[in-house]
Design a protein around this motif. Sequence first.
Motif, PDB file in Angstrom:
ATOM      1  N   ALA A 145       0.835  -1.202   0.000  1.00  0.00           N
ATOM      2  CA  ALA A 145       0.000   0.000   0.000  1.00  0.00           C
ATOM      3  C   ALA A 145       0.871   1.253   0.000  1.00  0.00           C
ATOM      4  CB  ALA A 145      -0.923  -0.007   1.217  1.00  0.00           C
ATOM      5  N   LEU A 146       1.985   1.200   0.748  1.00  0.00           N
ATOM      6  CA  LEU A 146       2.872   2.367   0.792  1.00  0.00           C
ATOM      7  C   LEU A 146       3.532   2.596  -0.565  1.00  0.00           C
ATOM      8  CD1 LEU A 146       4.527   1.975   4.311  1.00  0.00           C
ATOM      9  CD2 LEU A 146       3.007   3.815   3.560  1.00  0.00           C
ATOM     10  N   ALA A 147       3.945   1.492  -1.221  1.00  0.00           N
ATOM     11  CA  ALA A 147       4.562   1.612  -2.550  1.00  0.00           C
ATOM     12  C   ALA A 147       3.561   2.215  -3.524  1.00  0.00           C
ATOM     13  CB  ALA A 147       5.021   0.241  -3.034  1.00  0.00           C
ATOM     14  N   MET A 148       2.317   1.777  -3.401  1.00  0.00           N
ATOM     15  CA  MET A 148       1.280   2.299  -4.290  1.00  0.00           C
ATOM     16  C   MET A 148       1.056   3.792  -4.010  1.00  0.00           C
ATOM     17  SD  MET A 148      -2.583   0.949  -4.849  1.00  0.00           S
ATOM     18  CE  MET A 148      -2.109  -0.742  -5.048  1.00  0.00           C
ATOM     19  N   ALA A 149       1.136   4.144  -2.726  1.00  0.00           N
ATOM     20  CA  ALA A 149       0.931   5.547  -2.352  1.00  0.00           C
ATOM     21  C   ALA A 149       1.999   6.426  -2.992  1.00  0.00           C
ATOM     22  CB  ALA A 149       0.958   5.683  -0.835  1.00  0.00           C
ATOM     23  N   VAL A 150       3.248   5.942  -3.005  1.00  0.00           N
ATOM     24  CA  VAL A 150       4.340   6.721  -3.614  1.00  0.00           C
ATOM     25  C   VAL A 150       4.088   6.870  -5.115  1.00  0.00           C
ATOM     26  CG1 VAL A 150       6.814   6.697  -4.138  1.00  0.00           C
ATOM     27  CG2 VAL A 150       6.011   6.094  -1.840  1.00  0.00           C
ATOM     28  N   ALA A 151       3.646   5.772  -5.744  1.00  0.00           N
ATOM     29  CA  ALA A 151       3.359   5.828  -7.188  1.00  0.00           C
ATOM     30  C   ALA A 151       2.222   6.802  -7.464  1.00  0.00           C
ATOM     31  CB  ALA A 151       3.002   4.436  -7.692  1.00  0.00           C
ATOM     32  N   GLU A 152       1.240   6.805  -6.593  1.00  0.00           N
ATOM     33  CA  GLU A 152       0.103   7.720  -6.766  1.00  0.00           C
ATOM     34  C   GLU A 152       0.578   9.171  -6.774  1.00  0.00           C
ATOM     35  OE1 GLU A 152      -2.630   6.782  -7.599  1.00  0.00           O
ATOM     36  OE2 GLU A 152      -3.603   5.262  -6.369  1.00  0.00           O
ATOM     37  N   GLU A 153       1.537   9.472  -5.906  1.00  0.00           N
ATOM     38  CA  GLU A 153       1.973  10.867  -5.773  1.00  0.00           C
ATOM     39  C   GLU A 153       2.661  11.379  -7.041  1.00  0.00           C
ATOM     40  OE1 GLU A 153       4.082  11.535  -2.108  1.00  0.00           O
ATOM     41  OE2 GLU A 153       2.436  10.684  -0.936  1.00  0.00           O
ATOM     42  N   ALA A 154       3.155  10.458  -7.868  1.00  0.00           N
ATOM     43  CA  ALA A 154       3.794  10.878  -9.124  1.00  0.00           C
ATOM     44  C   ALA A 154       2.764  11.481 -10.078  1.00  0.00           C
ATOM     45  CB  ALA A 154       4.479   9.689  -9.773  1.00  0.00           C
ATOM     46  N   ARG A 155       1.486  11.250  -9.809  1.00  0.00           N
ATOM     47  CA  ARG A 155       0.438  11.771 -10.708  1.00  0.00           C
ATOM     48  C   ARG A 155      -0.062  13.163 -10.286  1.00  0.00           C
ATOM     49  NH1 ARG A 155      -4.345   9.461 -11.127  1.00  0.00           N
ATOM     50  NH2 ARG A 155      -4.395   8.342  -9.151  1.00  0.00           N
ATOM     51  N   ILE A 156       0.499  13.720  -9.234  1.00  0.00           N
ATOM     52  CA  ILE A 156       0.032  15.038  -8.766  1.00  0.00           C
ATOM     53  C   ILE A 156       0.305  16.088  -9.850  1.00  0.00           C
ATOM     54  CG2 ILE A 156       0.429  16.848  -7.042  1.00  0.00           C
ATOM     55  CD1 ILE A 156       1.015  14.659  -5.014  1.00  0.00           C
ATOM     56  N   PRO A 157      -0.708  16.875 -10.222  1.00  0.00           N
ATOM     57  CA  PRO A 157      -0.483  17.867 -11.293  1.00  0.00           C
ATOM     58  C   PRO A 157       0.284  19.087 -10.784  1.00  0.00           C
ATOM     59  CG  PRO A 157      -2.767  17.953 -10.541  1.00  0.00           C
ATOM     60  CD  PRO A 157      -2.103  16.866  -9.749  1.00  0.00           C
ATOM     61  N   LEU A 158       1.573  19.112 -11.089  1.00  0.00           N
ATOM     62  CA  LEU A 158       2.440  20.196 -10.616  1.00  0.00           C
ATOM     63  C   LEU A 158       2.708  21.189 -11.739  1.00  0.00           C
ATOM     64  CD1 LEU A 158       5.054  18.075  -8.628  1.00  0.00           C
ATOM     65  CD2 LEU A 158       3.101  19.338  -7.701  1.00  0.00           C
ATOM     66  N   VAL A 159       3.308  22.312 -11.374  1.00  0.00           N
ATOM     67  CA  VAL A 159       3.761  23.285 -12.375  1.00  0.00           C
ATOM     68  C   VAL A 159       5.218  22.938 -12.678  1.00  0.00           C
ATOM     69  CG1 VAL A 159       4.113  25.741 -12.866  1.00  0.00           C
ATOM     70  CG2 VAL A 159       2.260  25.022 -11.310  1.00  0.00           C
ATOM     71  N   PRO A 160       5.510  22.394 -13.861  1.00  0.00           N
ATOM     72  CA  PRO A 160       6.880  21.914 -14.118  1.00  0.00           C
ATOM     73  C   PRO A 160       7.926  23.001 -13.922  1.00  0.00           C
ATOM     74  CG  PRO A 160       5.396  21.330 -15.925  1.00  0.00           C
ATOM     75  CD  PRO A 160       4.620  22.208 -15.004  1.00  0.00           C
ATOM     76  N   GLU A 161       7.602  24.235 -14.299  1.00  0.00           N
ATOM     77  CA  GLU A 161       8.586  25.325 -14.197  1.00  0.00           C
ATOM     78  C   GLU A 161       9.048  25.537 -12.756  1.00  0.00           C
ATOM     79  OE1 GLU A 161       5.877  25.323 -15.963  1.00  0.00           O
ATOM     80  OE2 GLU A 161       6.247  26.173 -17.955  1.00  0.00           O
ATOM     81  N   LEU A 162       8.154  25.293 -11.792  1.00  0.00           N
ATOM     82  CA  LEU A 162       8.534  25.517 -10.389  1.00  0.00           C
ATOM     83  C   LEU A 162       9.495  24.444  -9.880  1.00  0.00           C
ATOM     84  CD1 LEU A 162       5.171  26.707  -8.777  1.00  0.00           C
ATOM     85  CD2 LEU A 162       7.099  28.082  -9.534  1.00  0.00           C
ATOM     86  N   GLU A 163       9.671  23.400 -10.668  1.00  0.00           N
ATOM     87  CA  GLU A 163      10.610  22.334 -10.295  1.00  0.00           C
ATOM     88  C   GLU A 163      12.008  22.602 -10.864  1.00  0.00           C
ATOM     89  OE1 GLU A 163       9.572  19.246  -8.449  1.00  0.00           O
ATOM     90  OE2 GLU A 163       8.146  20.837  -7.993  1.00  0.00           O
ATOM     91  N   GLU A 164      12.124  23.607 -11.750  1.00  0.00           N
ATOM     92  CA  GLU A 164      13.429  23.876 -12.378  1.00  0.00           C
ATOM     93  C   GLU A 164      14.423  24.346 -11.329  1.00  0.00           C
ATOM     94  OE1 GLU A 164      12.629  26.947 -15.237  1.00  0.00           O
ATOM     95  OE2 GLU A 164      11.476  25.613 -16.536  1.00  0.00           O
ATOM     96  N   PRO A 165      15.598  23.727 -11.241  1.00  0.00           N
ATOM     97  CA  PRO A 165      16.568  24.214 -10.259  1.00  0.00           C
ATOM     98  C   PRO A 165      17.053  25.609 -10.652  1.00  0.00           C
ATOM     99  CG  PRO A 165      17.396  22.256 -11.442  1.00  0.00           C
ATOM    100  CD  PRO A 165      16.055  22.579 -12.018  1.00  0.00           C
ATOM    101  N   GLY A 166      17.052  26.534  -9.705  1.00  0.00           N
ATOM    102  CA  GLY A 166      17.481  27.916  -9.980  1.00  0.00           C
ATOM    103  C   GLY A 166      16.578  28.629 -10.957  1.00  0.00           C
ATOM    104  N   GLY A 167      15.313  28.219 -11.027  1.00  0.00           N
ATOM    105  CA  GLY A 167      14.386  28.773 -12.024  1.00  0.00           C
ATOM    106  C   GLY A 167      13.991  30.222 -11.782  1.00  0.00           C
ATOM    107  N   LYS A 168      14.137  30.716 -10.547  1.00  0.00           N
ATOM    108  CA  LYS A 168      13.842  32.111 -10.197  1.00  0.00           C
ATOM    109  C   LYS A 168      12.410  32.520 -10.513  1.00  0.00           C
ATOM    110  CE  LYS A 168      18.181  34.314  -9.671  1.00  0.00           C
ATOM    111  NZ  LYS A 168      18.762  35.585  -9.481  1.00  0.00           N
ATOM    112  N   TRP A 169      11.502  31.588 -10.450  1.00  0.00           N
ATOM    113  CA  TRP A 169      10.100  31.931 -10.662  1.00  0.00           C
ATOM    114  C   TRP A 169       9.508  32.404  -9.343  1.00  0.00           C
ATOM    115  CZ3 TRP A 169       7.970  31.953 -15.434  1.00  0.00           C
ATOM    116  CH2 TRP A 169       8.600  31.219 -16.442  1.00  0.00           C
ATOM    117  N   LEU A 170       8.686  33.443  -9.418  1.00  0.00           N
ATOM    118  CA  LEU A 170       8.008  33.945  -8.223  1.00  0.00           C
ATOM    119  C   LEU A 170       6.525  33.674  -8.401  1.00  0.00           C
ATOM    120  CD1 LEU A 170       9.783  37.380  -8.198  1.00  0.00           C
ATOM    121  CD2 LEU A 170      10.217  35.525  -6.593  1.00  0.00           C
TER     122      LEU A 170
END
Length: 524
Positions: A145-170
Amino acid sequence: MPDAGLAADGSIDYFNEWYPVSFTKDLDKSKPHRFVLLDIPLVIWWDPNAKAWRVFEDVCPHRLVPLSEGRVNQAGMLECGYHGWAFSASGRCEVVPQQGKRDTPRACATAYHAAERQGLLFVLPKPLPPALLTKGGTNPDLAAALAMAVAEEARIPLVPELEEPGGKWLSQDVWRDLPYDWSTLMENVLDSSHVPFTHHVSMSNRNVIGAYDLKLTTPLTEEGFDGLWKTGPRAGKLGPQSTTFKAPCFMKHRLDAKGFASLTVVYAVPMRPGKCRLINRNVLRFGNPVPELIFNLLPPWWWHVSSNVLLEDDQVFLHLGEEELARRRANGLSHSQVCYMPSTADTYVVAFNRWLQRFGGGGPFGGADTQFVEALGARLSRQQLLDRYSQHTESCASCQQGLRQIAAVRGAAAAVRTLAGALAIFCAAVAVAAAAVGAPAAALGSLAAPPPAGVLGVLGSALVRCAEAVAGPLDPSGAGQMLRAAAWAALAAGAAAAVAALEGLRQRFYEGVYPPPRNVSAKD
Ligand code: FES
Ligand SMILES: [Fe+2]
């Protein structure tokens, strides 16, 4: 492999998708919060032991009252306000005070998978597997169940730009509970051609209109679509704008202009038919550090208060329009049969409605039929539609803090106004008396005369010094005191203006104004 969020018939399973429910900075950790997602009442609470947000169904298994009316107790458990049953992080009932020990699995609260990402609390609205209710780490069901929970979290709809290292987005973050359906909101934010007209004056200009040459750049699939507006906003002055709709609730416009880049991100979170939570991030990247500095100085509540006028520009007509649309569609007609959309400006609106029909099952609440129309309920009054307090401020920790700060500064400004006003009157009185009598001693009476000895003398000297500090050195003409009077009066007037401005600002947390700026503007 089928998408984990799709039901067996290929249409989307809304209960197997992640939704943001709040910016975590706007949640008060000291108390539980209620939120309704897809008609499921939820309670959001801070688990001080694990330092994590938890989300349960907002229903106590004992007698079904909302757990959000309870508290987080000393042991860090969510405690029902009715009879004190207490629940730990996984929803397990740990305390039944009337029995002195915890009860069976039937006593468990329903827990949901929650995860904090990019400053947002996301929830997957399907109950956690029972294995996660078990304590300990050796249970194979638990590990799976925990492994499935981790896999589930990969589907969270994020803003890709905010994941850029040093992206300087505000990110300028805004949210509000809106009195219209999530699908109405999604249509509205995909529709760039309404902006110059609806938001004329408040953010745009109806006289600056370019070509609305919108095109889909990817095929429409169950996951959504991408598109490009080649000309872009402000009649092409800022360059092309790309758009992504990621089903079911995420939308992003991206603009790369000279000197800055901007993302308009909207999560349209379905609460119940005809009601949704808007979660909006206006994400910016500047070419120089000055705007960034100003941006960082402003408190979160400033963006919340500033966004209200913009949201209310659309509020009344979308609330009324969606009922009209639903009524007409209740006879079995499609969106494109009841709406006439001949221009490419409506490309994304058409595509979204196609998605809704082909892959979205008409929506999480069953689409446009008589039941949906009924579920929309009676239309709200204009006053209810513009009620900022109940739609946002009441449940926003940042705005509550803003109100406290404003009250404190307003109180201080009011005190300055009163004191400076009194001192202005005092100085003016001294000046008038001095001018009338022509001598400082006469003007200040016995205070200016040589003080008597003893305690009275000390007190008298102190009073004279105070009077001089306030009214200035004694001046037989009274001119010096009059100048002081004017200075104190100016300070009192400034403080009074500050009190009025702060009262105006406070009011902006409570109610909107009508008519919208576009309809009262003297500018064409
Ligand atoms: S209803 Fe919750 S403890 Fe009784
Ligand atoms: Fe707020």
